[in-house]
Design a protein around this motif. Structure first.
Motif, short mmCIF file in Angstrom:
data_model
loop_
_atom_site.label_atom_id
_atom_site.label_comp_id
_atom_site.label_asym_id
_atom_site.label_seq_id
_atom_site.Cartn_x
_atom_site.Cartn_y
_atom_site.Cartn_z
N ILE A 1 0.84 -1.40 0.15
CA ILE A 1 0.24 0.32 -0.41
C ILE A 1 0.60 1.35 0.13
O ILE A 1 2.11 1.06 0.72
N ARG A 2 0.27 2.31 -1.09
CA ARG A 2 0.67 3.38 -0.58
C ARG A 2 -0.23 4.74 0.32
O ARG A 2 -0.93 4.51 -0.16
N ASN A 3 -0.18 5.77 0.37
CA ASN A 3 -0.43 6.90 0.46
C ASN A 3 -1.66 7.25 0.08
O ASN A 3 -2.78 8.09 0.32
N ILE A 4 -1.13 6.71 -1.94
CA ILE A 4 -2.18 7.41 -2.51
C ILE A 4 -3.48 6.07 -2.42
O ILE A 4 -4.62 6.77 -2.89
N ASN A 5 -3.44 4.91 -1.37
CA ASN A 5 -4.44 4.14 -1.71
C ASN A 5 -5.33 4.77 -0.34
O ASN A 5 -4.93 4.46 0.62
N ARG A 6 -6.70 5.61 -0.96
CA ARG A 6 -7.46 5.82 0.60
C ARG A 6 -8.57 4.76 0.78
O ARG A 6 -8.32 4.17 -0.53
N ASP B 1 -11.49 -12.67 11.06
CA ASP B 1 -10.37 -13.48 10.17
C ASP B 1 -10.71 -14.27 8.67
O ASP B 1 -9.74 -14.78 7.89
N THR B 2 -12.43 -13.95 8.72
CA THR B 2 -12.14 -14.46 7.49
C THR B 2 -11.38 -14.28 6.57
O THR B 2 -11.62 -15.32 5.47
N LEU B 3 -11.98 -12.95 5.58
CA LEU B 3 -11.05 -12.38 4.83
C LEU B 3 -9.79 -11.59 5.46
O LEU B 3 -9.54 -10.71 6.10
N TYR B 4 -8.70 -11.88 5.26
CA TYR B 4 -7.70 -11.85 6.13
C TYR B 4 -6.18 -10.53 5.37
O TYR B 4 -6.30 -11.97 4.03
N ILE B 5 -6.09 -9.22 5.38
CA ILE B 5 -5.39 -8.63 4.10
C ILE B 5 -3.83 -8.65 5.67
O ILE B 5 -4.38 -7.63 6.23
N LYS B 6 -2.77 -8.73 4.72
CA LYS B 6 -1.50 -8.12 5.28
C LYS B 6 -1.32 -7.29 4.24
O LYS B 6 -0.92 -7.10 3.05
N ALA B 7 -0.52 -6.34 4.68
CA ALA B 7 -0.63 -5.00 4.46
C ALA B 7 0.87 -4.68 4.18
O ALA B 7 0.87 -4.53 5.64
N LYS B 8 1.69 -4.33 3.76
CA LYS B 8 2.81 -3.28 3.87
C LYS B 8 3.34 -2.30 3.01
O LYS B 8 2.87 -1.86 1.78
N GLY B 9 4.26 -1.10 3.84
CA GLY B 9 3.97 0.30 3.34
C GLY B 9 2.86 1.35 4.05
O GLY B 9 3.11 1.61 5.22
N THR B 10 3.09 2.71 4.03
CA THR B 10 1.84 3.49 4.42
C THR B 10 1.04 3.14 3.86
O THR B 10 -0.08 3.94 2.60
N ALA B 11 -0.13 3.43 4.90
CA ALA B 11 -1.50 3.58 4.33
C ALA B 11 -2.40 4.71 4.33
O ALA B 11 -1.91 6.11 5.26
N GLY B 12 -3.46 5.33 3.31
CA GLY B 12 -3.69 6.36 3.42
C GLY B 12 -4.40 6.79 3.95
O GLY B 12 -5.04 5.84 5.33
N GLN B 13 -5.07 7.82 3.26
CA GLN B 13 -6.08 8.09 4.74
C GLN B 13 -7.52 7.30 4.71
O GLN B 13 -7.59 6.84 3.73
N SER B 14 -8.16 7.26 5.92
CA SER B 14 -9.67 6.12 5.89
C SER B 14 -9.58 4.99 5.46
O SER B 14 -9.87 4.68 5.11
N PHE B 15 -8.00 4.42 6.07
CA PHE B 15 -7.70 3.06 5.97
C PHE B 15 -9.18 2.02 6.75
O PHE B 15 -8.98 2.27 7.99
N ALA B 16 -9.68 1.64 6.20
CA ALA B 16 -10.52 0.33 7.36
C ALA B 16 -11.26 1.16 7.36
O ALA B 16 -12.32 0.84 7.84
N ALA B 17 -11.67 2.00 6.99
CA ALA B 17 -12.98 2.72 6.70
C ALA B 17 -14.10 1.66 6.48
O ALA B 17 -14.47 1.84 6.40
N PHE B 18 -15.03 2.46 7.96
CA PHE B 18 -16.76 1.39 8.16
C PHE B 18 -16.09 0.50 7.47
O PHE B 18 -17.43 -0.58 7.42
N VAL B 19 -14.93 -0.11 8.02
CA VAL B 19 -14.65 -2.24 8.24
C VAL B 19 -15.97 -2.97 8.62
O VAL B 19 -15.67 -2.76 10.13
#
Length: 510
Positions: free
Chosen positions: A271-276, A298-316
């Protein structure tokens, strides 16, 4: 009624909120309501550039019975002034075709709709008049649960007094449409669109004798702005929200079968900070199928590396887990409603991970449920309006847990000033080995207590934190628990404590 949006302090914040909401429901129109006031046109231009689909100009005449009297009497301007300014400003800047323009504020007749259309609105809101049609007698008790005609109440006896029928409202709207059609025919218009913004069909009354009214000049109100070649006087274009470029499209494609079959699956992403708003569209897709309950943890498990953008995982929603190795920007976990978030610094770092800020401002704003573990520091306004998420974090900035109404927050490495201002529910635990943080807590609504019966709850949260982040600092606390548990401050809202005590007393009686 003026809503306190603590996630909006600039037009950029509003733009991000619009993007979040569009990701939460790509099929919905995003509508921004603005009060009719001096300068509203400039604000509306910014809102149009922020990709709002609809702009509503709300006049000062409207308002529910729940609105404060000061707002009803002293706030805003007539919708005619705000609407005219907004339409002219949008046309002048070549933005009018990008948005739908609405207005409201005591629109009652087809004539009102016609004037609104000629001043620039292609849609209208009617509320008070339809309430009157349903039987409202304007007692202004909408917020007291004592509405005498049974409209704005949950009281069964009062609701029995309700005499309104859907047909009454339908009939009223038909009358509005009939009168509007008659006026359109007189003016020579076949459609609403060709009527929008035609102020040349309006003129002020002549021969007025009232000492104030006779000096009014409406030239600016009825000024017709030249329309640019690449623009129109009404909405003809769709806003580009960038949905097609969203990272979530890749996630939805990958987890499509898992969402249907409920079979657990793992995916690794960068992920990069442009991924909002990452995860929001995925959660929406899952919620459409499984509703509020979501899926198993943990049914849908996402491993992310990098800088998360604004509102990462909003309303998850429940069933989605994000494990982020890196750092994150503002609004992390905003509106979280069941998901699990884990944020840790990169493994190869050489600096002090626990004492470093790795998370931006306004994290977990308005979160309702779920859990999160942050190995490091967070910015200001952490967990504002939190109403149910359980989160463990290293340190936080000023105004933490402001207006919090539920959930649990554990802070292991320090707080900023004005902690717990307006906090009315939930519990916060602060590790304070140096006895330095009590003075930073706003104690207007909270008490500072020892752990007592909540000791096991805190131990479980810290144990989970160690499990997910491998925090050596948390391990040290747990290694000498009998000593360290006395160094925790339990921040407990007084009203919440009273309710819990009353509930406990009733259970003991039973």
């Amino acid at each position: 009624s003026p809503p306190p949006h603590h996630d909006i302090y600039s037009i950029e914040d509003l733009k991000q909120l619009i993007h979040d909401l569009k990701n939460a429901n790509v099929k919905a129109r995003i509508n921004t309501k603005l009060v009719s006031e001096v300068g509203v046109g400039t604000i509306a231009a910014g809102v149009a550039k922020a990709f709002s689909d609809v702009i509503l100009i709300s006049g000062f005449d409207g308002g529910t019975g729940a609105s404060p009297q000061t707002s009803i009497k002293h706030t805003g301007l007539p919708w005619e002034l705000g609407l005219a300014e907004t339409h002219q400003t949008l046309v002048k800047n070549g933005l009018r075709g990008r948005v739908v323009l609405q207005t409201d504020g005591q629109l009652r007749t087809g004539r009102d709709l016609a004037i609104a259309t000629l001043l620039g609105a292609e849609e209208w809101g009617i509320a008070t008049s339809t309430l009157v049609v349903e039987g409202c007698i304007m007692m202004r008790k909408c917020h007291l649960n004592t509405c005498p005609v049974g409209i704005a109440t949950q009281d069964k006896e009062l609701r029995a007094k309700y005499k309104g029928k859907p047909e009454h409202v339908v009939n009223y709207v038909r009358f509005l449409a009939m009168e509007l059609r008659e006026i359109m025919a007189e003016l020579g218009f076949k459609t609403i669109n060709e009527m929008v913004g035609r102020v040349d069909k309006l003129k002020s009354k002549e021969g007025l004798s009232h000492w104030k009214a006779k000096h009014l000049k409406l030239d600016h109100l009825l000024y017709k702005v030249h329309i640019n070649n690449n623009d129109t006087a009404y909405n003809t274009m769709k806003q580009d929200h960038g949905i097609d470029k969203a990272l979530d499209n890749e996630l939805i494609a990958y987890f499509k079968d898992s969402i249907k079959s409920k079979v657990a699956k793992i995916k690794e992403i960068k992920i990069r900070n442009i991924n909002r708003s990452v995860g929001t569209m995925l959660s929406a897709e899952m919620t459409r199928l499984h509703a509020e309950a979501g899926l198993e943890d943990d049914t849908l498990y996402i491993k992310a590396k990098g800088t998360a953008g604004q509102s990462f995982a909003a309303f998850v929603n429940s069933g989605i887990t994000f494990e982020v190795e890196g750092d994150a920007n503002d609004y992390f976990g905003k509106g979280l409603c069941g998901g699990k978030l884990i944020l840790t610094p990169p493994k190869e770092i050489s600096y002090d991970a626990f004492g470093t800020i790795i998370l931006g401002n306004v994290a977990f704003y308005g979160a309702t449920s779920g859990e999160a573990y942050i190995y490091g520091g967070a910015g200001e306004r952490f967990a504002v309006r939190n109403s149910g998420v359980n989160v463990v974090v290293g340190s936080i900035g000023d105004h933490g847990c402001e207006y919090m109404t539920g959930g649990r927050v554990v802070v292991l490495d320090g707080i900023g000033k004005n902690f717990a201002a307006g906090m009315s529910g939930g519990i916060a635990y602060i590790y304070d080995p140096d006895k330095a943080y009590a003075q930073r807590i706003n104690q207007e609504m909270v008490d500072l207590d020892s752990l007592e019966e909540h000791e096991n709850e805190l131990k479980e949260m810290i144990s989970s934190y160690i499990h997910y982040t491998n925090s050596k600092e948390a391990k040290e606390i747990m290694d000498d628990w009998e000593q360290n548990k006395t160094l925790f401050i339990k921040v407990m809202p007084r009203d919440y404590k009273r309710v819990l005590n009353e509930k406990k007393a009733k259970e003991e009686e039973v």
